[in-house]
Enzyme design. Sequence first.
Site, short mmCIF file in Angstrom:
data_model
loop_
_atom_site.label_atom_id
_atom_site.label_comp_id
_atom_site.label_asym_id
_atom_site.label_seq_id
_atom_site.Cartn_x
_atom_site.Cartn_y
_atom_site.Cartn_z
N GLU A 64 63.01 -79.58 56.35
CA GLU A 64 62.49 -78.99 57.57
C GLU A 64 62.64 -79.95 58.76
OE1 GLU A 64 60.49 -77.14 54.07
OE2 GLU A 64 60.90 -79.21 54.70
N PRO A 267 69.23 -86.38 42.95
CA PRO A 267 68.01 -85.59 42.75
C PRO A 267 67.36 -85.18 44.06
CG PRO A 267 68.02 -87.57 41.37
CD PRO A 267 69.12 -87.72 42.38
N ARG A 268 66.67 -84.07 44.03
CA ARG A 268 65.97 -83.56 45.21
C ARG A 268 64.82 -84.47 45.61
NH1 ARG A 268 63.46 -82.73 48.96
NH2 ARG A 268 62.73 -80.81 49.95
N LEU A 312 68.38 -92.06 50.60
CA LEU A 312 67.96 -90.96 51.47
C LEU A 312 68.90 -90.83 52.66
CD1 LEU A 312 64.09 -91.57 51.55
CD2 LEU A 312 65.38 -90.02 50.08
N GLU A 314 71.85 -89.61 52.99
CA GLU A 314 73.26 -89.91 52.78
C GLU A 314 74.01 -88.75 52.13
OE1 GLU A 314 73.99 -94.65 52.66
OE2 GLU A 314 73.62 -93.72 50.71
N ASN A 338 69.42 -75.88 50.09
CA ASN A 338 70.24 -75.64 51.26
C ASN A 338 71.71 -75.87 50.93
OD1 ASN A 338 71.38 -75.50 53.85
ND2 ASN A 338 70.82 -77.61 54.31
N LEU A 339 72.53 -74.83 51.10
CA LEU A 339 73.96 -74.94 50.81
C LEU A 339 74.79 -75.15 52.07
CD1 LEU A 339 75.39 -71.98 51.66
CD2 LEU A 339 74.03 -71.26 49.70
N ILE A 340 74.15 -75.08 53.23
CA ILE A 340 74.88 -75.12 54.50
C ILE A 340 75.48 -76.50 54.75
CG2 ILE A 340 74.64 -74.86 57.01
CD1 ILE A 340 72.39 -72.78 56.34
N GLU A 341 74.76 -77.56 54.38
CA GLU A 341 75.28 -78.91 54.60
C GLU A 341 76.56 -79.14 53.81
OE1 GLU A 341 73.78 -83.56 54.82
OE2 GLU A 341 72.53 -82.07 53.80
#
Length: 422
Positions: A64, A267-268, A312, A314, A338-341
Amino acid sequence: MKELISRWLYASLLRLATPLYLLRLWRRGAAEAPYRQHLGERLGLYDKASEAGWVWVHAVSLGETLAAKALVHELRLLKPGLRLLLTHSTATGREAGAALLQEGDAQAWLPYDTPGAVRRFLRHWQPSMGVLMETEIWPVLQHESARVRLPLVLANARLSEKSFRQGRRLRWLMEPAAAALKMALAQTEADARRLRDSGVRNVQVCGNLKFDLHPDESLLARGRAWHAALKRPVLLFAVSREGEEAMLLSAFTALPPASRPLLLIVPRHPQRFDEVAGLIEAAGLKLARRSSFGGEPTAEALSADAWLGDSLREMALYYGMADAALLGGSFLPLGGQNLIEAAACGCPLLMGPHTFNFAQAAELALEAGAALRVVDMSEGLGQARALIADTSRREAMAGRAELFAAVHRGAARRMAQALMSR
């Protein structure tokens, strides 16, 4: 009356749980230090006085906060001299948010959703407007904001069918909170419909802010240089979730060693870095951790079987390294990530069956040829290897991914204009 009773019960339960909540933060702070810092802010307590007039943006976590970057940029263009108050709930969000601040801005934790903490927060900061990012609905916060006539807007708003059904079971609590919103700026028509059905009165469709994020070109270039140095294909498992890594490692280690690409797992959640490192080593793979080297990978890293992306901010570097990527959160019923990146970085993507949190973006990516859908992890690994082996197909898919990301930009300007014209 039902609304009043529901909100009273909700607030009472949160008050009782406050000591446990603070204890959980303290324990989590052993691994992530920011959780032990500024604890008073979680209760609406502050050291310094504040003036009124802030534009307050709440970005709960890293995703976010990154989306808020594009919106904040457009708001500053439309309102020079804007004083930003940026709040968060997670350490990764707060750390990333620091980069969005300018002189005169402020940053704080969002207080716990109890009447006392929320009233102290609003009384201290006296914002002129509140912008909640994506899915944030807090019954006490919405009620208290309405009581002091603070307009609250839900920006980049999304509401999956699953979350909508869950909210219906708590409608006496959630519908008044939704109705207290001044406006919701939805990502899609489907999100807008569900938000209206949940009680939000004013909903506009503006698109997804994440299309307006441009990847860091220096990180992308570094990732591509590292890929060249590796001299072998790279398969990325992007923003993986608990339970998914074990599925991939089981399928991956069944492959003949000579046919395996370098496996890169990111990992998330940072608190799971050590856990995932243990899973990789338990699978018998030689591991290199990104945190173990700086500007360039070591000889040991270049010869490793698997990398752990334990850093983080990267992701552009990791997408730049990858020939193809598997989308985390989509191989178990977690809703996807999120798949947009990935698309903006030109990385071909393979999605599992569960993308309900990003349903329209996933469907649009499929229609554009920027992503592929697979039924499970085994098929995902097989399709990824086939894609890696077919250079022309992979490069065409990468080009379609970049085009897909580019044609959907513009949500940040539309949302900023809607906020400034309210």
